[in-house]
Scaffold this motif. Structure first.
Motif, PDB file in Angstrom:
ATOM      1  N   ALA A   1       0.853  -1.151   0.030  1.00 24.53           N
ATOM      2  CA  ALA A   1      -0.031  -0.009  -0.149  1.00 24.53           C
ATOM      3  C   ALA A   1       0.771   1.320   0.005  1.00 24.53           C
ATOM      4  CB  ALA A   1      -1.037  -0.040   1.152  1.00 24.53           C
ATOM      5  N   GLU A   2       2.040   1.276   0.954  1.00 20.60           N
ATOM      6  CA  GLU A   2       2.752   2.325   0.692  1.00 20.60           C
ATOM      7  C   GLU A   2       3.445   2.774  -0.605  1.00 20.60           C
ATOM      8  OE1 GLU A   2       6.074   2.425   3.773  1.00 20.60           O
ATOM      9  OE2 GLU A   2       5.073   0.685   4.462  1.00 20.60           O
ATOM     10  N   TRP A   3       3.732   1.900  -1.464  1.00 15.65           N
ATOM     11  CA  TRP A   3       4.287   2.457  -2.706  1.00 15.65           C
ATOM     12  C   TRP A   3       2.788   2.607  -3.553  1.00 15.65           C
ATOM     13  CZ3 TRP A   3       8.598   3.471  -5.084  1.00 15.65           C
ATOM     14  CH2 TRP A   3       9.773   3.075  -4.152  1.00 15.65           C
ATOM     15  N   ARG A   4       1.774   1.998  -3.690  1.00 15.57           N
ATOM     16  CA  ARG A   4       0.733   2.444  -4.240  1.00 15.57           C
ATOM     17  C   ARG A   4       0.084   3.802  -4.177  1.00 15.57           C
ATOM     18  NH1 ARG A   4      -1.963  -2.363  -6.509  1.00 15.57           N
ATOM     19  NH2 ARG A   4      -0.846  -4.047  -6.012  1.00 15.57           N
ATOM     20  N   GLU A   5       0.532   4.407  -2.619  1.00 14.40           N
ATOM     21  CA  GLU A   5       0.232   5.873  -2.583  1.00 14.40           C
ATOM     22  C   GLU A   5       1.210   6.615  -3.412  1.00 14.40           C
ATOM     23  OE1 GLU A   5      -0.014   6.000   1.591  1.00 14.40           O
ATOM     24  OE2 GLU A   5      -1.852   4.818   1.951  1.00 14.40           O
ATOM     25  N   ARG A   6       2.311   6.069  -3.419  1.00 18.60           N
ATOM     26  CA  ARG A   6       3.501   7.374  -3.948  1.00 18.60           C
ATOM     27  C   ARG A   6       3.486   7.215  -5.534  1.00 18.60           C
ATOM     28  NH1 ARG A   6       8.648   4.629  -0.534  1.00 18.60           N
ATOM     29  NH2 ARG A   6       7.913   5.244   1.490  1.00 18.60           N
TER      30      ARG A   6
END
Length: 334
Positions: free
Chosen positions: A296-301
């Motif tokens: 999820a962290e990367w999908r937000e970035r």
């Protein structure tokens, strides 16, 4: 690939004999003609059946279908013992390529013809057991409208031997892109580019890869360094930086895949890869990009996919050019 659920595991052992196909190699993916929408039955040739064979039956079965009972794609009964080949397309609506006396029973879609492969999107690789059954009777005596399961039950009482070929198919899920191209070169020549760190730079269509350092990779876990330029994408203000490419899958001349580890933690864990399959005229090369394991962290970035389908297609075109150029100048890129 799924390896459990062998459809013959609980059946008595019988003699084996040989079956080949010009439509698909054993263990390889179906050609486009054998997929749903085309529905062209494969060409089959067999030899070495046990003595006493009086007829044959042919079945195509997917044990990996999410039904609890698999899925029968094709079932043909009462093929005369003098026949040892079925042409491609024999299993059309009228059974136009079947020998006299043979007939198709309705498959699990309840149509008496060959039904092409169509595994659910994202369900992984499915296996398709293409089987020629050598039988001790001239006719199995089953009704023309029986189910393939009933035909299989009857076959089991009369089988002398089996010739087995396993094809595969996979429908990518919504977080995966796949594109294919026939490259007129042997698999080892294509793989030589893909396993060479500088080969990755040579075929890059994104403009991100500037250079690479490291020896050709030989196994999963091998690494090499790539010098990147993120400005080519314009999505994240990283500028120029280095990443490590980590090989996740490597089967010589068949498949290579990798993920990328940069300075930002946690690592994104998206996967790039290539599958190579022998084909008439060269090698069918499938390029894939899978971001299903990205957190999820990367999908937000970042917006995924990082590279579009068009970039994968462009890379395959550049790969063909690179393979051709290296064939002329073998030292190039080494």
């Amino acid at each position: 690939m799924i390896t459990a659920n062998d459809p013959f595991a609980r059946l008595p052992e019988v003699a084996s004999f040989a079956v080949t196909s010009t439509s698909v190699a054993d263990g390889a993916a179906w050609s486009p003609g054998q997929l749903a929408g085309k529905d062209v039955s494969p060409q089959l040739s067999w030899s070495g059946a046990p003595r006493g064979t009086k007829s044959y039956a042919v079945t195509v079965y997917d044990p990996d279908a999410p039904t609890g009972s698999g899925f029968w794609h094709w079932a043909v009964s009462d093929i005369p013992a003098t026949v040892t080949e079925l042409p491609e397309g024999a299993g059309d609506d009228g059974g136009s390529g079947l020998p006299e006396g043979a007939f198709q029973v309705p498959n699990d879609a309840r149509v008496a013809r060959f039904l092409g492969a169509a595994p659910p999107a994202g369900h992984g690789v499915h296996r398709y057991y293409v089987v020629v059954h050598a039988l001790d009777v001239e006719t199995l005596g089953v009704p023309a409208d029986c189910t393939p399961a009933f035909l299989g039950f009857t076959i089991a009482q009369h089988v002398l031997g089996r010739a087995v070929l396993v094809a595969t198919a996979e429908t990518p899920g919504p977080e995966r892109i796949e594109v294919s191209r026939l490259i007129p070169a042997p698999a080892e020549a294509v793989f030589a580019v893909l396993s060479d760190p500088k080969g990755h730079v040579d075929i890059d269509a994104s403009g991100m890869l500037l250079d690479a350092e490291g020896d050709p990779v030989e196994q999963a876990g091998d690494r090499f360094v790539v010098h990147m330029d993120r400005e080519a994408l314009g999505d994240v203000p990283l500028g120029k930086y280095d990443v490590e490419v980590v090989i996740t899958t490597l089967v010589p001349d068949e498949e290579i895949a990798w993920t990328v580890e940069g300075r930002v933690r946690p690592h994104a864990r998206h996967v790039y890869g290539y599958r190579l399959e022998p084909a008439e005229g060269g090698t069918l090369v499938t390029s894939y990009y899978d971001w299903s394991e990205v957190g999820a962290e990367w999908r937000e970035r970042i917006t995924f996919p990082v590279v579009p389908e068009s970039a994968l297609r462009a890379t395959l075109g550049i790969l063909e050019r690179t393979v051709r150029r290296r064939a002329v100048s073998p030292a190039r890129g080494q």
